[in-house]
Motif scaffolding. Structure first.
Motif, PDB file in Angstrom:
ATOM      1  N   ALA A 125       0.917  -1.876  -0.073  1.00  0.00           N
ATOM      2  CA  ALA A 125       0.331  -0.414  -0.133  1.00  0.00           C
ATOM      3  C   ALA A 125       1.029   0.906  -0.416  1.00  0.00           C
ATOM      4  O   ALA A 125       1.050   2.298  -0.903  1.00  0.00           O
ATOM      5  N   ALA A 126       1.606   1.386   0.958  1.00  0.00           N
ATOM      6  CA  ALA A 126       2.841   2.235   0.938  1.00  0.00           C
ATOM      7  C   ALA A 126       3.507   2.773  -0.406  1.00  0.00           C
ATOM      8  O   ALA A 126       3.240   3.610  -0.664  1.00  0.00           O
ATOM      9  N   HIS A 127       3.716   1.523  -0.859  1.00  0.00           N
ATOM     10  CA  HIS A 127       4.485   1.985  -2.323  1.00  0.00           C
ATOM     11  C   HIS A 127       3.861   2.349  -3.077  1.00  0.00           C
ATOM     12  O   HIS A 127       3.785   2.693  -5.003  1.00  0.00           O
ATOM     13  N   LEU A 128       2.644   2.055  -3.407  1.00  0.00           N
ATOM     14  CA  LEU A 128       1.569   2.318  -4.249  1.00  0.00           C
ATOM     15  C   LEU A 128       0.455   3.537  -4.302  1.00  0.00           C
ATOM     16  O   LEU A 128      -0.262   3.774  -4.594  1.00  0.00           O
ATOM     17  N   ASP A 129       0.900   3.758  -2.996  1.00  0.00           N
ATOM     18  CA  ASP A 129       0.238   4.759  -2.635  1.00  0.00           C
ATOM     19  C   ASP A 129      -1.516   5.259  -2.415  1.00  0.00           C
ATOM     20  O   ASP A 129      -2.222   5.821  -3.092  1.00  0.00           O
ATOM     21  N   ARG A 130      -1.291   3.979  -1.914  1.00  0.00           N
ATOM     22  CA  ARG A 130      -2.964   3.309  -1.810  1.00  0.00           C
ATOM     23  C   ARG A 130      -3.155   3.367   0.367  1.00  0.00           C
ATOM     24  O   ARG A 130      -2.096   3.450   0.875  1.00  0.00           O
ATOM     25  N   VAL A 132      -4.222   0.196   3.296  1.00  0.00           N
ATOM     26  CA  VAL A 132      -4.764  -1.127   3.382  1.00  0.00           C
ATOM     27  C   VAL A 132      -5.680  -1.492   2.705  1.00  0.00           C
ATOM     28  O   VAL A 132      -5.832  -2.218   1.770  1.00  0.00           O
ATOM     29  N   GLY A 133      -7.157  -0.973   3.584  1.00  0.00           N
ATOM     30  CA  GLY A 133      -7.835  -1.911   2.756  1.00  0.00           C
ATOM     31  C   GLY A 133      -8.745  -1.271   1.492  1.00  0.00           C
ATOM     32  O   GLY A 133      -8.408  -2.395   0.551  1.00  0.00           O
ATOM     33  N   ALA A 134      -7.687  -0.294   0.202  1.00  0.00           N
ATOM     34  CA  ALA A 134      -8.055   0.283  -0.190  1.00  0.00           C
ATOM     35  C   ALA A 134      -6.783  -1.090  -1.735  1.00  0.00           C
ATOM     36  O   ALA A 134      -7.136  -2.011  -2.577  1.00  0.00           O
ATOM     37  N   THR A 135      -5.885  -1.388  -0.941  1.00  0.00           N
ATOM     38  CA  THR A 135      -5.052  -1.961  -1.726  1.00  0.00           C
ATOM     39  C   THR A 135      -5.261  -4.040  -1.317  1.00  0.00           C
ATOM     40  O   THR A 135      -4.942  -4.566  -2.651  1.00  0.00           O
ATOM     41  N   GLU A 136      -6.065  -4.225  -0.189  1.00  0.00           N
ATOM     42  CA  GLU A 136      -6.709  -5.646  -0.103  1.00  0.00           C
ATOM     43  C   GLU A 136      -7.992  -5.854  -1.238  1.00  0.00           C
ATOM     44  O   GLU A 136      -7.438  -7.064  -2.213  1.00  0.00           O
ATOM     45  N   ALA A 137      -8.652  -4.716  -1.696  1.00  0.00           N
ATOM     46  CA  ALA A 137      -9.015  -4.662  -2.764  1.00  0.00           C
ATOM     47  C   ALA A 137      -8.942  -4.649  -4.096  1.00  0.00           C
ATOM     48  O   ALA A 137      -8.850  -5.327  -5.055  1.00  0.00           O
ATOM     49  N   LEU A 138      -7.901  -3.935  -4.117  1.00  0.00           N
ATOM     50  CA  LEU A 138      -6.517  -4.368  -5.575  1.00  0.00           C
ATOM     51  C   LEU A 138      -6.218  -5.444  -5.353  1.00  0.00           C
ATOM     52  O   LEU A 138      -6.270  -6.280  -7.078  1.00  0.00           O
ATOM     53  N   LEU A 139      -5.607  -6.242  -4.841  1.00  0.00           N
ATOM     54  CA  LEU A 139      -5.040  -7.426  -4.810  1.00  0.00           C
ATOM     55  C   LEU A 139      -6.135  -8.861  -5.233  1.00  0.00           C
ATOM     56  O   LEU A 139      -6.057  -9.517  -5.170  1.00  0.00           O
ATOM     57  N   THR A 140      -7.779  -7.901  -4.788  1.00  0.00           N
ATOM     58  CA  THR A 140      -8.502  -9.136  -4.622  1.00  0.00           C
ATOM     59  C   THR A 140      -8.405  -9.002  -6.702  1.00  0.00           C
ATOM     60  O   THR A 140      -8.593 -10.194  -7.356  1.00  0.00           O
ATOM     61  N   ARG A 141      -8.881  -7.604  -6.664  1.00  0.00           N
ATOM     62  CA  ARG A 141      -9.405  -7.782  -8.363  1.00  0.00           C
ATOM     63  C   ARG A 141      -8.041  -8.280  -8.932  1.00  0.00           C
ATOM     64  O   ARG A 141      -8.847  -8.457 -10.259  1.00  0.00           O
ATOM     65  N   ALA A 142      -7.004  -8.122  -8.963  1.00  0.00           N
ATOM     66  CA  ALA A 142      -5.664  -8.343  -9.622  1.00  0.00           C
ATOM     67  C   ALA A 142      -5.347  -9.694  -9.874  1.00  0.00           C
ATOM     68  O   ALA A 142      -5.193 -10.407 -10.514  1.00  0.00           O
ATOM     69  N   LYS A 143      -5.230 -10.568  -8.620  1.00  0.00           N
ATOM     70  CA  LYS A 143      -5.814 -11.994  -8.344  1.00  0.00           C
ATOM     71  C   LYS A 143      -6.802 -12.737  -9.348  1.00  0.00           C
ATOM     72  O   LYS A 143      -6.748 -13.810 -10.240  1.00  0.00           O
TER      73      LYS A 143
END
Length: 169
Positions: A125-130, A132-143
């Motif tokens: 999340a820190a690397h992507l400037d997001r 943690v919740g948004a990053t978890e959702a992004l991971l789900t969509r990315a997988k």
């Protein structure tokens, strides 16, 4: 800086090549990494570069590259050229890189940071400037996108199916 350069160069370049699968981009990012390191050493007399520190700089350069790609994605039409490796491992790696390249830069970035670099979600999340919740959702969509984009192949039983590790991200 010169003392660590010879040992760090193969590690930094290898780190970047495994994550972007494009030799030209890996070479450019390696150069940018060492230039940024030199700037830091010139500005800070206390800075003592090490290989792990340089790989951290490379990770930031790669994240910057992915952010730039989000603005101007390049289409990928065929599998990348093979790199010397055992054939089956190499094929799995090629298919994974091919599949990642077909994803959006944001999906590619989050999957690489989480599963290739093995970073916790908070650091991704820190690397992507997001958040943690948004990053978890992004991971789900990315997988989900990775599984959908993974090339269909004939399995060893002759039945159609996913190649490699069963299509898992």
């Amino acid at each position: 800086m010169l003392a660590v350069y010879d040992d760090a160069l193969p590690a930094v370049y290898g780190y970047l090549l495994r994550r972007c699968a494009d030799r030209r981009v890996a070479e450019d990012l390696t150069s940018e990494t060492f230039l940024a390191a030199m700037d830091t050493v010139r500005r800070d007399d206390e800075a003592r570069p090490t290989t792990p520190w340089l790989i951290g700089v490379a990770r930031h350069k790669l994240a910057d590259h992915w952010r730039a790609m989000q603005r101007t994605p390049e289409p990928v039409e065929e599998l990348p050229e093979p790199v010397d490796d055992h054939w089956e491992v190499h094929l799995d790696r090629m298919l994974a890189h091919y599949t990642l390249a077909r994803l959006s830069p944001t999906h590619r970035a989050v999957l690489t940071l989480r599963y290739v670099d093995d970073l916790p979600v908070g650091e991704c999340a820190a690397h992507l400037d997001r958040t943690v919740g948004a990053t978890e959702a992004l991971l789900t969509r990315a997988k989900r996108a990775f599984r959908a984009a993974y090339p269909e192949t004939e399995s060893h039983t002759g039945q159609p199916g996913k190649a490699g590790r069963g299509g898992h991200a």
